[in-house]
Scaffold this motif. Sequence first.
Motif, PDB file in Angstrom:
ATOM      1  N   SER A 194      15.944  16.555   6.370  1.00 17.73           N
ATOM      2  CA  SER A 194      15.345  15.233   6.136  1.00 17.73           C
ATOM      3  C   SER A 194      15.999  14.241   7.091  1.00 17.73           C
ATOM      4  N   THR A 195      15.186  13.427   7.756  1.00 17.76           N
ATOM      5  CA  THR A 195      15.695  12.488   8.758  1.00 17.76           C
ATOM      6  C   THR A 195      15.121  11.099   8.503  1.00 17.76           C
ATOM      7  N   THR A 196      15.965  10.089   8.621  1.00 17.01           N
ATOM      8  CA  THR A 196      15.516   8.696   8.553  1.00 17.01           C
ATOM      9  C   THR A 196      16.340   7.879   9.519  1.00 17.01           C
ATOM     10  N   VAL A 213      11.173  22.268   7.657  1.00 22.09           N
ATOM     11  CA  VAL A 213      11.816  23.389   6.972  1.00 22.09           C
ATOM     12  C   VAL A 213      12.054  24.505   7.988  1.00 22.09           C
ATOM     13  N   LYS A 214      13.277  25.047   7.977  1.00 21.35           N
ATOM     14  CA  LYS A 214      13.644  26.110   8.916  1.00 21.35           C
ATOM     15  C   LYS A 214      14.006  27.375   8.139  1.00 21.35           C
ATOM     16  N   PRO A 215      13.370  28.547   8.446  1.00 23.73           N
ATOM     17  CA  PRO A 215      13.689  29.796   7.743  1.00 23.73           C
ATOM     18  C   PRO A 215      14.973  30.416   8.288  1.00 23.73           C
ATOM     19  N   LYS A 216      15.701  31.131   7.418  1.00 22.34           N
ATOM     20  CA  LYS A 216      16.979  31.736   7.816  1.00 22.34           C
ATOM     21  C   LYS A 216      17.158  33.079   7.099  1.00 22.34           C
ATOM     22  N   ASN A 217      17.986  33.921   7.677  1.00 23.15           N
ATOM     23  CA  ASN A 217      18.562  35.073   6.986  1.00 23.15           C
ATOM     24  C   ASN A 217      19.924  35.338   7.598  1.00 23.15           C
ATOM     25  N   GLU A 218      20.588  36.402   7.178  1.00 24.88           N
ATOM     26  CA  GLU A 218      21.953  36.633   7.649  1.00 24.88           C
ATOM     27  C   GLU A 218      22.036  36.970   9.132  1.00 24.88           C
ATOM     28  N   LEU A 219      20.877  37.274   9.748  1.00 22.43           N
ATOM     29  CA  LEU A 219      20.875  37.605  11.174  1.00 22.43           C
ATOM     30  C   LEU A 219      20.555  36.413  12.066  1.00 22.43           C
ATOM     31  N   GLY A 220      20.169  35.301  11.459  1.00 24.95           N
ATOM     32  CA  GLY A 220      19.900  34.127  12.283  1.00 24.95           C
ATOM     33  C   GLY A 220      18.832  33.233  11.704  1.00 24.95           C
ATOM     34  N   GLU A 221      18.357  32.295  12.549  1.00 25.35           N
ATOM     35  CA  GLU A 221      17.364  31.302  12.147  1.00 25.35           C
ATOM     36  C   GLU A 221      16.032  31.575  12.815  1.00 25.35           C
ATOM     37  N   GLY A 222      14.963  31.108  12.184  1.00 28.06           N
ATOM     38  CA  GLY A 222      13.640  31.183  12.756  1.00 28.06           C
ATOM     39  C   GLY A 222      13.169  29.815  13.194  1.00 28.06           C
ATOM     40  N   PRO A 223      11.964  29.721  13.713  1.00 25.00           N
ATOM     41  CA  PRO A 223      11.423  28.433  14.169  1.00 25.00           C
ATOM     42  C   PRO A 223      11.123  27.517  12.982  1.00 25.00           C
ATOM     43  N   PRO A 224      11.376  26.210  13.119  1.00 28.28           N
ATOM     44  CA  PRO A 224      11.092  25.283  12.014  1.00 28.28           C
ATOM     45  C   PRO A 224       9.611  24.995  11.892  1.00 28.28           C
ATOM     46  N   SER A 225       9.229  24.508  10.710  1.00 24.78           N
ATOM     47  CA  SER A 225       7.842  24.090  10.485  1.00 24.78           C
ATOM     48  C   SER A 225       7.532  22.844  11.297  1.00 24.78           C
ATOM     49  N   GLU A 226       6.266  22.533  11.402  1.00 26.22           N
ATOM     50  CA  GLU A 226       5.872  21.266  12.001  1.00 26.22           C
ATOM     51  C   GLU A 226       6.373  20.130  11.105  1.00 26.22           C
ATOM     52  N   PRO A 227       6.978  19.088  11.679  1.00 25.53           N
ATOM     53  CA  PRO A 227       7.487  17.995  10.843  1.00 25.53           C
ATOM     54  C   PRO A 227       6.356  17.208  10.194  1.00 25.53           C
ATOM     55  N   VAL A 228       6.624  16.701   8.996  1.00 22.72           N
ATOM     56  CA  VAL A 228       5.684  15.806   8.314  1.00 22.72           C
ATOM     57  C   VAL A 228       6.396  14.502   8.002  1.00 22.72           C
ATOM     58  N   SER A 229       5.649  13.415   7.954  1.00 19.17           N
ATOM     59  CA  SER A 229       6.219  12.084   7.717  1.00 19.17           C
ATOM     60  C   SER A 229       5.828  11.580   6.335  1.00 19.17           C
ATOM     61  N   PHE A 230       6.648  10.649   5.846  1.00 10.03           N
ATOM     62  CA  PHE A 230       6.340  10.017   4.551  1.00 10.03           C
ATOM     63  C   PHE A 230       7.081   8.696   4.467  1.00 10.03           C
ATOM     64  N   GLU A 290      10.974   1.847   0.401  1.00  5.04           N
ATOM     65  CA  GLU A 290      10.381   1.230   1.598  1.00  5.04           C
ATOM     66  C   GLU A 290      11.027   1.742   2.884  1.00  5.04           C
ATOM     67  N   SER A 291      11.183   3.067   2.986  1.00  5.69           N
ATOM     68  CA  SER A 291      11.810   3.674   4.157  1.00  5.69           C
ATOM     69  C   SER A 291      10.940   4.810   4.680  1.00  5.69           C
ATOM     70  N   SER A 292      11.060   5.096   5.969  1.00 11.92           N
ATOM     71  CA  SER A 292      10.287   6.153   6.625  1.00 11.92           C
ATOM     72  C   SER A 292      11.149   7.392   6.796  1.00 11.92           C
ATOM     73  N   TYR A 293      10.589   8.550   6.456  1.00 10.85           N
ATOM     74  CA  TYR A 293      11.310   9.819   6.551  1.00 10.85           C
ATOM     75  C   TYR A 293      10.456  10.847   7.290  1.00 10.85           C
ATOM     76  N   GLU A 304       0.820  -1.203   0.000  1.00 17.43           N
ATOM     77  CA  GLU A 304       0.000   0.000   0.000  1.00 17.43           C
ATOM     78  C   GLU A 304       0.861   1.263   0.000  1.00 17.43           C
ATOM     79  N   ARG A 305       0.462   2.224  -0.829  1.00 12.19           N
ATOM     80  CA  ARG A 305       1.151   3.507  -0.858  1.00 12.19           C
ATOM     81  C   ARG A 305       0.709   4.359   0.331  1.00 12.19           C
ATOM     82  N   TYR A 306       1.611   5.261   0.744  1.00 18.06           N
ATOM     83  CA  TYR A 306       1.378   6.099   1.916  1.00 18.06           C
ATOM     84  C   TYR A 306       0.399   7.217   1.570  1.00 18.06           C
ATOM     85  N   ILE A 307      -0.674   7.323   2.344  1.00 22.76           N
ATOM     86  CA  ILE A 307      -1.685   8.351   2.125  1.00 22.76           C
ATOM     87  C   ILE A 307      -1.834   9.161   3.413  1.00 22.76           C
ATOM     88  N   ALA A 308      -1.778  10.494   3.278  1.00 20.24           N
ATOM     89  CA  ALA A 308      -1.932  11.390   4.419  1.00 20.24           C
ATOM     90  C   ALA A 308      -2.393  12.747   3.905  1.00 20.24           C
TER      91      ALA A 308
END
Length: 612
Positions: free
Chosen positions: A414-416, A449-466, A442-445, A335-339
Amino acid sequence: MAGSTVLHLGFLLTLAGILLLACSSAQRVRVRRQNMKVRINATGDTIVLKFVRPNPDIKLEGYILGYGSSMFSKQFIQLPENGEPYETEIDAEPKYLVAVQPIPTNDVKKHCTGKVNLDKPLHLVIDSVTPTSVLLSWGTYLKTPYEGNIMNDCLEDGHYTIRYRERNRKWIYQTCPTSDTVIDNLKPNTPYEFGVRSNKDDRSGLWSKPVIHNTNMGDKNFQKTYKPNKSPVKTPAGPHSSLFPSQYGSPAVRLPIPPKKTNLVGKHGVLDKMTEPNPDKDSILKLNLTPVTEKPTKAKTTSAPAVTAPRFETWENSSLFSSVPASKVDALGKERYIAPHVVYKTDKKPDEPCSITTSLSYFPEEEGGEQNVTNPPRTAPSNLTVVTVEGCPSFIILDWEKTDNETTEYEVISTTKGPDGEQVSILTTNQTHTAVENLKPESSYEFKVKPKNELGEGPPSEPVSFNTESADPRVSENVSGKDAIWTQFPFKTDSYSECNGKQYVKRTWYRKFVGIQLCNSLRYKIYLSDSLNGKFYNIGDQTGHGEDHCQFVDSFLDGRTGTQIPADQLPTRPGFYRAMRQEPVHFGQMGGNSHVTYVAWYECGTPIPGKW
């Protein structure tokens, strides 16, 4: 029909309602002349030819050539080494020619240690190949040149430096990742001195004892001592052509049958191993031939240019993208992953190579401009979506929405989890979408996504799985848990390419180096070379535009290739070329008046390097 027939190293078989047998004398081979038997079993649409060896020490080699209906559908399939059985499905042609002969045994086995031994000098063995080239083979222990399958070389152990020269001249150096290589462009009938040493990281071992070898004079009766690469002999295609003239003194079979049906491309090695209770005694060739009633026009549909998105059509307003796949199961029935955060591109055909470039054409590029930022990004990207293509497990495209005016770039994380723990890949982009490549089937990931500029980083998005789907066995053979075979290595090219990315190399099944330069992991330029440090040349095609060259990257597909220009409109350049899949290549002029074409890129459905 006869169940078994005793023949003397040669036979002619014709199936047209009757059975005719004839014998041909065998050319002298390097083993003692032996009587051989072949058992023929025909049931329905299946013909089984079983070549029975006189004794267990005799091994067989040979090939099958299907030809006769069209010059575009000739198929040359080399039989596997060491007498291993295999079963394959090929195009139903009017005639089939099978050639088999005994070869000497060689029981030397592969001994991978995980490291080269820098303390002991290597043993070097040299053998002439042509009057201007020699084969060098070496190891801690003596071994026979051209032993076994070239893919058994211990690529992980380290690499080697070869040096050679005419007597009392300056040394010429070459680097090789495997334990044998061919040195060419030598002078005939000239003494050369050779040496080899092992290397690991920044350390080098001892040079081997010098070996003096005299190149051959080029006598017509010169006998090569290694297994030859077989090239199909050109024969008449008419219905009354005579016995296939075997230059190897081997038996031939002709079976008239009523990348005929559409070509089913096979792999050069074992496709499906047959169950054989005692494989050491027999070598089996099984052909599944599908009878048809008429001969359709040959059409190479997969070689057509990729269909890119119409202007202004994006994935969000295209009917090709859906929240559910066209088929809920993949090529292996899983079965293919559906979300809610997953979108499928649903139009890829099974025999069509996956294309990152085509998929990205539905994601418009955003114009970058000067931004005056006063703070690091303060809000996370939103609506992170995984866009995947049915039948393409090696990549996905992430798309998200920008939520402020302070972000200048994004980190895509990306993390696995694998056998060695958690693996992380980080990409940087100034767009609100990016392709994540070289994913494992056949792997889970997990992606964020984290925003950036030359002054620093912002908060990352909520993670999604696939979860990636299964590898399609119609594209290539996927071996679970096995690393990709490509090694990153810079090489010199005879450039005619649209790709400027990283370069990778590997060995082919007939001992040449394949060089790859990436446009992306699924689009690349393919080159061939006789030497790791020599020039890597374009590959030409005498009967198409390189669609079957995907064999060099272990793809079963006829690939999609770059702009298809007639040979007489291409610059003349030297290179390797051939006419059909499985045929060994030749070296010569391409383009111009040669009737040999070449292209600037290939898409074969096989990701390179295939891992992070």
